[in-house]
Design an enzyme around this catalytic site. Sequence first.
Site, PDB file in Angstrom:
ATOM      1  N   HIS A 258       0.823  -1.212   0.000  1.00  0.00           N
ATOM      2  CA  HIS A 258       0.000   0.000   0.000  1.00  0.00           C
ATOM      3  C   HIS A 258       0.857   1.263   0.000  1.00  0.00           C
ATOM      4  O   HIS A 258       0.576   2.224   0.714  1.00  0.00           O
ATOM      5  CB  HIS A 258      -0.944  -0.010   1.210  1.00  0.00           C
ATOM      6  CG  HIS A 258      -2.016  -1.057   1.118  1.00  0.00           C
ATOM      7  ND1 HIS A 258      -3.188  -0.854   0.429  1.00  0.00           N
ATOM      8  CD2 HIS A 258      -2.063  -2.319   1.602  1.00  0.00           C
ATOM      9  CE1 HIS A 258      -3.942  -1.961   0.507  1.00  0.00           C
ATOM     10  NE2 HIS A 258      -3.275  -2.866   1.208  1.00  0.00           N
ATOM     11  N   ASP A 321      -0.452  -4.873   5.968  1.00  0.00           N
ATOM     12  CA  ASP A 321      -1.395  -5.815   5.361  1.00  0.00           C
ATOM     13  C   ASP A 321      -1.171  -5.934   3.845  1.00  0.00           C
ATOM     14  O   ASP A 321      -0.544  -5.093   3.227  1.00  0.00           O
ATOM     15  CB  ASP A 321      -2.831  -5.348   5.618  1.00  0.00           C
ATOM     16  CG  ASP A 321      -3.065  -3.938   5.093  1.00  0.00           C
ATOM     17  OD1 ASP A 321      -2.206  -3.059   5.356  1.00  0.00           O
ATOM     18  OD2 ASP A 321      -4.073  -3.701   4.409  1.00  0.00           O
ATOM     19  N   GLU A 322      -1.733  -6.993   3.332  1.00  0.00           N
ATOM     20  CA  GLU A 322      -1.894  -7.171   1.880  1.00  0.00           C
ATOM     21  C   GLU A 322      -0.638  -6.919   1.047  1.00  0.00           C
ATOM     22  O   GLU A 322      -0.638  -6.101   0.134  1.00  0.00           O
ATOM     23  CB  GLU A 322      -3.028  -6.273   1.373  1.00  0.00           C
ATOM     24  CG  GLU A 322      -4.381  -6.719   1.878  1.00  0.00           C
ATOM     25  CD  GLU A 322      -5.512  -5.954   1.216  1.00  0.00           C
ATOM     26  OE1 GLU A 322      -6.532  -6.594   0.888  1.00  0.00           O
ATOM     27  OE2 GLU A 322      -5.371  -4.734   1.017  1.00  0.00           O
ATOM     28  N   ASN A 323       0.427  -7.611   1.399  1.00  0.00           N
ATOM     29  CA  ASN A 323       1.550  -7.661   0.472  1.00  0.00           C
ATOM     30  C   ASN A 323       1.852  -9.131   0.241  1.00  0.00           C
ATOM     31  O   ASN A 323       2.320  -9.813   1.150  1.00  0.00           O
ATOM     32  CB  ASN A 323       2.779  -6.961   1.074  1.00  0.00           C
ATOM     33  CG  ASN A 323       4.041  -7.384   0.341  1.00  0.00           C
ATOM     34  OD1 ASN A 323       4.045  -7.478  -0.886  1.00  0.00           O
ATOM     35  ND2 ASN A 323       5.084  -7.663   1.102  1.00  0.00           N
ATOM     36  N   GLU A 379      -1.339  -9.518   9.686  1.00  0.00           N
ATOM     37  CA  GLU A 379      -0.171 -10.074   9.003  1.00  0.00           C
ATOM     38  C   GLU A 379       1.130  -9.827   9.751  1.00  0.00           C
ATOM     39  O   GLU A 379       2.113 -10.527   9.525  1.00  0.00           O
ATOM     40  CB  GLU A 379      -0.074  -9.503   7.581  1.00  0.00           C
ATOM     41  CG  GLU A 379      -1.158 -10.004   6.636  1.00  0.00           C
ATOM     42  CD  GLU A 379      -2.349  -9.059   6.555  1.00  0.00           C
ATOM     43  OE1 GLU A 379      -2.665  -8.415   7.572  1.00  0.00           O
ATOM     44  OE2 GLU A 379      -2.954  -8.988   5.473  1.00  0.00           O
TER      45      GLU A 379
END
Lengths: 696, 696
Positions: A258, A321-323, A379
Site C-alpha cells: 500500500h 497488510d496485503e503484500n 499479518e
Amino acid sequence: MSVSLRLSCFLLALLLLNPCSRLTAQNPVADTRVLLPVPSMAQWGTSRFVLKDHWRVQLQGPKADSALRPTLTQFGAWLGQQTNDKRLRTEFVGSGAADLTIYYGRLGQLDLLDEEMYSLRVTPMGISLSANTHLGVLRGLATLRQLLSTDKKEHMFAEVDIADSPRFKWRGLLIDAARHFMPVAVIKRNLDAMAAVKLNVLHWHLSDDQAFRVESKVLPRLHQVGGQYYTQAQVREIVRYAAQHGIRVIPEFDMPGHTTSWLAAYPELASIDSTYGPAQTWRTLNIALDPTKETTYQLIDKVLAEMTPLFPDPYFHIGGDENDGRQWRRSPRIMAWSKENGFLKANGQLDKHGLQTYFNRRILQFVTKYHKKMVGWDEILGPGLPEDAVIQSWRGRKGLYDAVKQGHAALLSNGYYLDLNYSAATYYLNDPLPADAPLTASQQGMVLGGEATMWAEFADSVIIDSRIWPRAAAVAERLWSATYVRDVPDMYRRLALVSAELETLGLQHRQAPEQLLARLAGGRDVAAVRTLAGVLEPVKEYKRHFQGFTYTPSTPLTRLVDAAPAESEAARQFGVAVDGLAEYLKMAPATERFKGASSKSLLSFLNAQLRTWQTNDQRLQPLLVQGANLWEYAPLSTQLRLISALGLERLQMLEKGTAPSAAWQAAALKQLDAAKAPAGQAELAVVGHLRKLISL
Amino acid sequence: MSVSLRLSCFLLALLLLNPCSRLTAQNPVADTRVLLPVPSMAQWGTSRFVLKDHWRVQLQGPKADSALRPTLTQFGAWLGQQTNDKRLRTEFVGSGAADLTIYYGRLGQLDLLDEEMYSLRVTPMGISLSANTHLGVLRGLATLRQLLSTDKKEHMFAEVDIADSPRFKWRGLLIDAARHFMPVAVIKRNLDAMAAVKLNVLHWHLSDDQAFRVESKVLPRLHQVGGQYYTQAQVREIVRYAAQHGIRVIPEFDMPGHTTSWLAAYPELASIDSTYGPAQTWRTLNIALDPTKETTYQLIDKVLAEMTPLFPDPYFHIGGDENDGRQWRRSPRIMAWSKENGFLKANGQLDKHGLQTYFNRRILQFVTKYHKKMVGWDEILGPGLPEDAVIQSWRGRKGLYDAVKQGHAALLSNGYYLDLNYSAATYYLNDPLPADAPLTASQQGMVLGGEATMWAEFADSVIIDSRIWPRAAAVAERLWSATYVRDVPDMYRRLALVSAELETLGLQHRQAPEQLLARLAGGRDVAAVRTLAGVLEPVKEYKRHFQGFTYTPSTPLTRLVDAAPAESEAARQFGVAVDGLAEYLKMAPATERFKGASSKSLLSFLNAQLRTWQTNDQRLQPLLVQGANLWEYAPLSTQLRLISALGLERLQMLEKGTAPSAAWQAAALKQLDAAKAPAGQAELAVVGHLRKLISL
C-alpha cells in the site's frame, strides 16, 4: 394481559408505535428509553429538569484544569440551537445555584486508556455529573445530550439516575483519508458524532497506494504527488479537537505494501525498478517497498522522525497488510539478498513472511526509537514481534485469538467493516468476546476492544457520513454496553433517535444523499427518485468492483447508488412487518383473522407501501430518460413495480383466506429471482422480504 | 515531594497514622477512605450532609412494596444509637424534604441472583440512593452506614457520589450449627454483619455426625438425639430475617457421610449394623448411610419432603463430602449388592465413587421432585450429575475449574476456611478468577463466586463471632470489589474500621474474648492476661486436633486459646513496623540513621512494644499459678519475655550502629526456635517478626 392484547401490542410494536414496544424488549435492561449506548444502570424517575433561559455550569475538579471548558461551551451552544434560544449561553459559576454541577477527581489520561465511568443524576432541582476522571465527564455529557426532549414549548431532561462504565476500553472508528481526501471539517464533525456515541479512538488511515496525506517538510514530494493533504498545523488541530472530546488519534502509515504513492515520490524504494505514479485504481496492487535496501530504512526513519511527533498517542499504526510478495519474488536482487540472508525456504522459494517480519522488526526499531508502540494488521503477527505490539484483526476472529494467545493486546475489526454495506444488526451482533471465546481470563483482558472501519474507495467527503452513520453507532453500543444488550428491534428503534441527534450535530448523513437525489431529479419529481433510492442498497462486500463498471479515484460518486442507503430503512421496516404478519398468521385462528384493529393496520401498512412502490415506476419514467445516471436504474424500477404487484396479490389472497395456486407461486418466485439482478451497482433490498410474503 | 518527606510519610503510614497512608495505596482506586468492600466508583466531595434531629426517608419504588421498611427502620434505630439521640426515628415521608430519598425500579429476586448495582449520592442538601432493584438499595444502605462519622458534637455523612456493583453474584458465609449449636440470636447478628459487608448467602450447615439441628415433625427422633435444635418456626424466622437483608439462606443436610446423628435415630439406615449415638468426637468417622437399601431412600424422601418447604431458595445443599466408603467395603451385604448391580471394579474392589454417584442420583430425584437445584461439595462431581447442580469446591481450585469445564456452575471455598486461622491477607489474596485462570469466557461466567466457611469444632455460640469477624470481611471485599483492589495494608486499615462498625451492630467478636479474659484473670490483673492473649494465636490448620488434648463437643471453649485472636493484630502491627525498619535501613544512609522524628517514633514504637511484652511475664506469674487454664500457657509467657529481650538488645545495637556478634545471633536464633513450640494449642504470633528483627 390477555392474548389478544398481547397480540395487538406485538403488532403495534412491529408498526414501531412505541407504547408497547417495551413488551418486546428481550434483554435484562428494563428500560433503554432514548439512550445509545445503553448504560450499565439507569433508574428512571417520573419527573424532569426543565431548562430555563440560562445554563449555569459549576465545575468542581482539580485546580486550574480547563480541559472540559471547550466541550462544555460547545454543549451549551448546542442547547441554545435545540431550544432556539439565542440568549442561552454556558455560564461557569463558582458556587451557588447551578443547572449542571460536575464533580471529577482528576484529568484522565487518554493514552493510558484511563477510566471512563461516570454517574449522572437528573432531578427537578438540577443535574449532577460525577466521575473519577474528566473522560468520564465527557461520556456523561454524551448521555445527557440524549436525555434532552421537548414537550410543547418546554425543553427538559428526563429525571434519571445513571451509573455507567464501558465494557471495552478501545472503541474505534477507522476513517480512510487516503483513497478519498477528507477535509478537516469532515473529520471534525465525525469526531463530534463519535463522542456522541462514546467512541474514543480515531484510527486515521493517512497513506496508501493513491496518496500520502500528511504534509512532509523533510520529504515534500511525499504529499505533493497525491494532490490534497493535511498541513501539519491541520493535523495538530484535529488531534487537539479529538482530545477535547476524549478521543485518541492513531495515525496509520501503511507499509511495506500500500505504498505506491511513496514510490511515485521516491522510485528508488521500489522492489521492481520502474516509474510509479499514485495508483489510479482500487485494485490490490501488491506493490511493496524494497526490504533489502538500507536506503529504504533510512527514508522510513526520516518519515517516522517527522510524523511521530505530530501524534501524542503512544500507539502508531504501521499497517503491514496485503503484500503477497509477488514483487519481491520477481526481483533478482531481492531473491539474491534473501538467499544470502536466509530468507529462502528449503524448496528455494522466498520465505515472504520471514522477510516481512524482518522488515517489521527494522521498522519497529524506529517506532521504538520515537517512543511509540506499534499497531498493525493480522499479518504482522510473527516471531520476534515484541509483546507490546498491538494486533488489529481484520481477517477473522481467529487472528484476534491467536494474537492474545501469543501475548499481544488485540482489537477486532473483522465483522465491523462498514464499507461492506452490511446491516447494522450484523455489526451489532458481532461480539469481540462471545461467551464461548476459548481464552483465559488474562487473554480476554488483552482484547482491548474493536474498531469500525470506513474504507473510502466508494466514499468521498460528501457521502462518507451516510456510509458511516448511523450504522457505526451499533458498533459503538456493542463495544460499550453489556454483552447481553442485544435486542435488535430495540437497537433499531434507538438508532433512529441517534441518527436524528447526529443531524443536530451537523452530520451530513441524511442531507448529502438528499441533495444528490435533488440533483439527479433535476428539479422534477424528486419524491419518485427518493422512493426508488429508498429501497436500493449498493451491492454488498466487494462486488462493486466487479460489475463491469471500473472505478478510479476520480470517478464522481454522484449516481443513484451513492445516494442509496447502505441499509434501506424502508426495506427493513417492510421486512419487520412481513415477519409480523407471518407470526400473526401462526397465532391468530383462521376464523379470527384480520378482525382486530391492529392486524388491520398491519395489513394497510403493507398494502400502502407496496402500492407506493408499484406506482412509482410510472412516475419515474420521464426522469429516467433524461440521463444515463438515472437510466441505468430503469430495470430496478420496473422490477420493483412487478414484485410489488405480486405482493399486493398475495395480501389480497390472505385477506380473502384463499390459497395461491402452485402455478401462481412458481411464476412469482421466478419473477423474484429476476428482481435480484443488480443495476448500476445497486440492488433491490426488498426482494427477500417479498419472497417471504409470497411464500406465506 | 522530597525524599525525606516521602521517607517519613512512609514510616508514618507504617505506624498507622493516617495522614499519609494514601501515599502508600498501590491500587488504582484513588481513595478507598472508610469503605469496605471498595465500591466500583467513588467521587469524594469536600462537604458533608449533617444529621439533624430527624431522619426523613422518602421511598420511591413499585407501588405497595414494603420490602425495605424493616431494614430502613432498623437503620434509623441504629442512627439513633450512634448519635445518642433517643428521639431520632425513621419517618417515612410521601414527598417534600427528605434526608434520604430512595428510588428503585422493582423488587429484586433473591433466588435469581438478581442485580445489586446501586448509586449513592451524599450532598449537603440530602442523600439519594438509586438502584434497579431493592437489593441494590440494601447494598447502598450498607455503604451509607460506613459513611457516618462524628466530628465534635456533629454527626455527618461525607459528601460523595458512588456507583457500585458486585464482581460476583454469590458471596457466602457458611455457619456450622451442627458441631456447636448456634442460637437464633447468633445467626441473626451474623446476618446483620454479613449485610454490612454485602455478603448475600448464608450457607447453613444443619446436620452432621453430632446432631441434626432442625425440628422434624415427621421423624422427631432426628432432632431429639442431638439435643439443641431449631424449631421450624425459628427456621422460618431466620429465613425471613435474612431475606429482609437481601441474604439467601441455603441449608445443608450432609449425606451419605456425616450422618451419624441420623443413625443414632434410625440405626436401620446404617451400612454396618451397630448401635450408634451422636458423635462425641471430631474425627472424620466415614460412617455412611446404606446406599443399597430402598428404606434409606424412603426415609431421605420423607426428610426432604419436610425440610425443603422450609427454605424458599431454589438451591439445596446435600453435602456429599468425606465418605471414603470404608463402611461400604466392610459390609458383605453392600458388597454383594454392588456386585449384582455392577459397582465392583475389574479387580473386585468396590467402585466407591460409582456407588456414591448412584446415591447422589437417587437423592437428586427427590431434590428435583421438591423443585430444588442441588448443591454439593467437590466429591459429588461425576457422570450423570445434572447440568444445573452447583459444585462448591473445598479441596482446591482445580475442583472449581473441573466443575465449570464440565458445565456446572461453581463456588470457591478452598482458601476461604476461616476455621484454619489463616491471616485476613491470605483469604483476601485468594481470587476465584485470577487473571491466568484457564477458562473460556462462558466457563468463567459459571464461577458464581465463593463462600467463607466457619466450621465450628472449635467455636461455640460465645466465641464464634470472633472466629468469623473481622476476617470474613476480607473475603467479602474479594468477592465484591474489582480484582485489582488488593492493597493489603489498606485492607487492614479498613478492616479495623469494619470491626468497630460490627460492634455497633451487636457483634460479640471483641466483647466475648474480653469477657473470657476477665474470667480467666479472676478479678486480678486482666491487662497482663490480655497482653499475653494478644500475641497468641490458636495453632493453625487442623493441628489443634493433634496436640495431646482430646476435644469433644462438650469440651468447654473457655481457655486462653479460645480468647486468643485467630490473627493477632498486635503481632501484625509489630511485623509491619519491623518491615518498615528494614526498609528504612535500606533507604537511609548509615550516617543519617534515626535522626528524623518519624524514624525515632518508629524505634520508640518497637521498643515500647517489646518492653511491654518483656515485663508482662512477671506481672502474669501470680495469675498463672491459680489454675490449669492459665498455667498451661506459662511457657509461652516466659518465651515472650526472652525473645522480647533479644529484640530490645538488637534495637540498641541498631541505634548505636554496632553489629551483633555471630555468637550472639546464633544463640538468639536458637532461642527463637524454642519459642515456636505451642502450648495449650496456642502459639506466639511474633516469633517470625522477631527473627526478622534479629537478622537485620
